[in-house]
Design an enzyme around this catalytic site. Structure first.
Site, PDB file in Angstrom:
ATOM      1  N   ARG A 102      51.525  36.361 -58.741  1.00 16.68           N
ATOM      2  CA  ARG A 102      52.614  37.329 -58.966  1.00 16.68           C
ATOM      3  C   ARG A 102      53.893  36.522 -59.111  1.00 16.68           C
ATOM      4  O   ARG A 102      54.301  35.805 -58.186  1.00 16.68           O
ATOM      5  CB  ARG A 102      52.723  38.302 -57.789  1.00 16.68           C
ATOM      6  CG  ARG A 102      54.031  39.075 -57.795  1.00 16.68           C
ATOM      7  CD  ARG A 102      54.058  40.231 -56.827  1.00 16.68           C
ATOM      8  NE  ARG A 102      53.231  41.322 -57.310  1.00 16.68           N
ATOM      9  CZ  ARG A 102      53.288  42.559 -56.842  1.00 16.68           C
ATOM     10  NH1 ARG A 102      54.147  42.870 -55.878  1.00 16.68           N
ATOM     11  NH2 ARG A 102      52.511  43.508 -57.326  1.00 16.68           N
ATOM     12  N   HIS A 129      51.829  44.415 -65.695  1.00 19.82           N
ATOM     13  CA  HIS A 129      51.140  44.612 -64.412  1.00 19.82           C
ATOM     14  C   HIS A 129      49.726  45.144 -64.706  1.00 19.82           C
ATOM     15  O   HIS A 129      49.415  46.298 -64.426  1.00 19.82           O
ATOM     16  CB  HIS A 129      51.946  45.606 -63.563  1.00 19.82           C
ATOM     17  CG  HIS A 129      51.624  45.582 -62.102  1.00 19.82           C
ATOM     18  ND1 HIS A 129      50.640  44.765 -61.562  1.00 19.82           N
ATOM     19  CD2 HIS A 129      52.130  46.289 -61.050  1.00 19.82           C
ATOM     20  CE1 HIS A 129      50.589  44.962 -60.248  1.00 19.82           C
ATOM     21  NE2 HIS A 129      51.474  45.881 -59.922  1.00 19.82           N
ATOM     22  N   GLN A 132      47.469  46.877 -61.926  1.00 19.06           N
ATOM     23  CA  GLN A 132      47.919  48.227 -61.592  1.00 19.06           C
ATOM     24  C   GLN A 132      47.438  49.216 -62.640  1.00 19.06           C
ATOM     25  O   GLN A 132      46.951  50.305 -62.312  1.00 19.06           O
ATOM     26  CB  GLN A 132      49.449  48.259 -61.501  1.00 19.06           C
ATOM     27  CG  GLN A 132      50.010  49.629 -61.193  1.00 19.06           C
ATOM     28  CD  GLN A 132      49.662  50.102 -59.780  1.00 19.06           C
ATOM     29  OE1 GLN A 132      49.917  49.382 -58.816  1.00 19.06           O
ATOM     30  NE2 GLN A 132      49.084  51.282 -59.641  1.00 19.06           N
ATOM     31  N   ASP A 220      58.274  54.853 -62.601  1.00 22.02           N
ATOM     32  CA  ASP A 220      58.351  53.639 -61.778  1.00 22.02           C
ATOM     33  C   ASP A 220      59.814  53.482 -61.379  1.00 22.02           C
ATOM     34  O   ASP A 220      60.693  54.180 -61.900  1.00 22.02           O
ATOM     35  CB  ASP A 220      57.845  52.433 -62.588  1.00 22.02           C
ATOM     36  CG  ASP A 220      57.759  51.153 -61.754  1.00 22.02           C
ATOM     37  OD1 ASP A 220      57.748  51.239 -60.504  1.00 22.02           O
ATOM     38  OD2 ASP A 220      57.711  50.058 -62.355  1.00 22.02           O
ATOM     39  N   CYS A 260      53.115  53.726 -59.293  1.00 25.77           N
ATOM     40  CA  CYS A 260      52.446  52.511 -58.795  1.00 25.77           C
ATOM     41  C   CYS A 260      52.857  52.182 -57.373  1.00 25.77           C
ATOM     42  O   CYS A 260      52.143  51.460 -56.686  1.00 25.77           O
ATOM     43  CB  CYS A 260      52.731  51.343 -59.732  1.00 25.77           C
ATOM     44  SG  CYS A 260      54.457  50.828 -59.779  1.00 25.77           S
ATOM     45  N   ARG A 288      43.430  50.382 -56.560  1.00 21.00           N
ATOM     46  CA  ARG A 288      43.754  48.962 -56.763  1.00 21.00           C
ATOM     47  C   ARG A 288      42.624  48.097 -56.219  1.00 21.00           C
ATOM     48  O   ARG A 288      42.208  47.109 -56.834  1.00 21.00           O
ATOM     49  CB  ARG A 288      45.066  48.595 -56.045  1.00 21.00           C
ATOM     50  CG  ARG A 288      46.325  49.220 -56.616  1.00 21.00           C
ATOM     51  CD  ARG A 288      46.664  48.687 -57.985  1.00 21.00           C
ATOM     52  NE  ARG A 288      46.805  47.234 -58.005  1.00 21.00           N
ATOM     53  CZ  ARG A 288      47.914  46.570 -57.661  1.00 21.00           C
ATOM     54  NH1 ARG A 288      48.994  47.235 -57.304  1.00 21.00           N
ATOM     55  NH2 ARG A 288      47.968  45.237 -57.708  1.00 21.00           N
TER      56      ARG A 288
HETATM   57  N1  NVA Z   1      58.344  47.601 -61.757  1.00 26.35           N
HETATM   58  C1  NVA Z   1      58.134  47.279 -60.367  1.00 26.35           C
HETATM   59  C2  NVA Z   1      56.689  47.409 -60.008  1.00 26.35           C
HETATM   60  C3  NVA Z   1      56.352  47.117 -58.573  1.00 26.35           C
HETATM   61  C4  NVA Z   1      54.903  47.194 -58.276  1.00 26.35           C
HETATM   62  C5  NVA Z   1      58.637  45.869 -60.093  1.00 26.35           C
HETATM   63  O1  NVA Z   1      58.377  44.985 -60.920  1.00 26.35           O
HETATM   64  O2  NVA Z   1      59.279  45.656 -59.073  1.00 26.35           O
HETATM   65  N1   CP Z   2      52.050  48.594 -56.964  1.00 26.44           N
HETATM   66  C1   CP Z   2      52.128  47.349 -56.486  1.00 26.44           C
HETATM   67  O1   CP Z   2      51.849  46.349 -57.153  1.00 26.44           O
HETATM   68  O2   CP Z   2      52.484  47.298 -55.173  1.00 26.44           O
HETATM   69  P1   CP Z   2      52.925  45.991 -54.365  1.00 26.44           P
HETATM   70  O3   CP Z   2      54.214  45.499 -54.948  1.00 26.44           O
HETATM   71  O4   CP Z   2      53.066  46.464 -52.941  1.00 26.44           O
HETATM   72  O5   CP Z   2      51.842  44.946 -54.489  1.00 26.44           O
END
Ligand code: NVA
Ligand code: CP
Length: 305
Positions: A102, A129, A132, A220, A260, A288
């Site tokens: 990540r 993502h 997800q 989101d 998500c 997930r």
């Molecule tokens: N768009 C959000 C998704 C988190 C799972 C982010 O990138 O923070």
């Molecule tokens: N939806 C998602 O990826 O959650 P986290 O940021 O908690 O991993």
């Protein structure tokens, strides 16, 4: 399947294959049937951003499949002090059987896969993502029983989630509509991809137009990880881009809502709509685990192609 780097790389058949395996693994786990398919294997999990779901579901999933997962925080790795990704990739390939990462830049994930010799799974970048969205597609099929003929809409920031949902939704056969402010559109490469689907894809600045007749309504956060400095500016830009009663009134009466998570109540979604659809949203979060177990079996199992 060698890696999971982005939805654009997957064929429709590969997506459906993952979802079918995820359904099977979910059913078997609920019925106490164990599969130690990844016995003796180790997944390294590199996190350069926070996580609740991704970290816990990958770690638990790996354990359930008979392997183990290592949590590798950016704060502790040499990569956080500037060791090049091409060196990190070659070193980790000698210890591990797979890497989940990540991070911010999609290029870092692609480089890790290019320079390393083990499977790489994208656990979120600024661009996409995919883990997800595989869980989201699994949840939609679980609740609706099909993809063909469904309309999925996304209201909000044209971010990593929007990019992946557009590609995934179109690939499995849904109609996709998105409502976002002009300055917050999805990535050009995604819009170019969507253009190939003709009127199955629609983009507007009007949330009610996008949500009209929708079977699935997505949103989101307005401010993603790494953009915290823009929070106040974004609150103004995204005013009105909210899933609320008005939006749900124009969607189908049996429309489902997906998020998500984490969610910001009264920003991108009202508390009322969130709680009314909590079953669907938390099933999505559970999925997930199942979807990622399927991905790990596909890329790290014995017979991967
Ligand atoms: N768009 C959000 C998704 C988190 C799972 C982010 O990138 O923070
Ligand atoms: N939806 C998602 O990826 O959650 P986290 O940021 O908690 O991993």
């Amino acid at each position: 399947m060698k890696n999971l780097l982005k939805m654009l790389d997957l064929s429709r058949e590969e997506i459906i294959d993952i979802l079918n395996l995820a359904d099977q693994l979910k059913y078997e786990q609920k019925n106490g049937i164990e599969h130690k398919i990844l016995k003796g294997k180790t997944l390294g999990m590199i996190f350069q951003k926070s996580s609740t779901r991704t970290r816990v579901s990958f770690e638990t999933g790996m354990y359930q499949l008979g392997g183990q997962a290592l949590f590798l925080s950016n704060r502790d790795l040499q990569i956080g002090r500037g060791e090049p990704v091409q060196d990190t990739a070659r070193v980790l390939s000698r210890y591990l059987d797979g890497i989940m990462i990540r991070t911010f830049e999609q290029k870092e994930v692609e480089d890790l896969a290019y320079y390393g010799s083990i499977p790489v799974i994208n656990g979120l970048t600024d661009f996409c993502h995919p883990c997800q969205v595989l869980a989201d597609l699994m949840t939609i099929r679980e609740f609706k029983g099909r993809f063909d003929g469904l309309k999925m809409c996304y209201i909000g920031d044209g971010n990593n989630m929007a990019n992946s949902l557009i590609v995934g939704g179109l690939k499995v056969g849904m109609n996709v509509s998105i409502a976002c402010p002009v300055d917050y559109r999805p990535a050009n490469v995604v819009l170019d991809f969507a253009a190939g689907y003709g009127d199955k894809f629609m983009m507007t600045t009007e949330p009610l137009e996008a949500a009209k007749g929708a079977d699935v309504v997505f949103t989101d956060v307005w401010t993603s990880m790494g953009e915290e400095g823009e929070t106040e500016k974004r609150k103004i830009a995204f005013e009105g881009y909210q899933i609320n009663d008005e939006v749900m009134a124009v969607a189908k009466p049996d429309a489902m809502v997906q998020h998500c998570l984490p969610a910001h109540r009264e920003e991108e979604i009202t508390e009322k709509v969130f709680e009314a659809h909590a079953d669907e949203i938390f099933e999505e979060a559970e999925n997930r685990l199942h979807a990622q177990k399927a991905v790990m079996v596909k890329v790290m199992g014995e017979n991967q192609e």
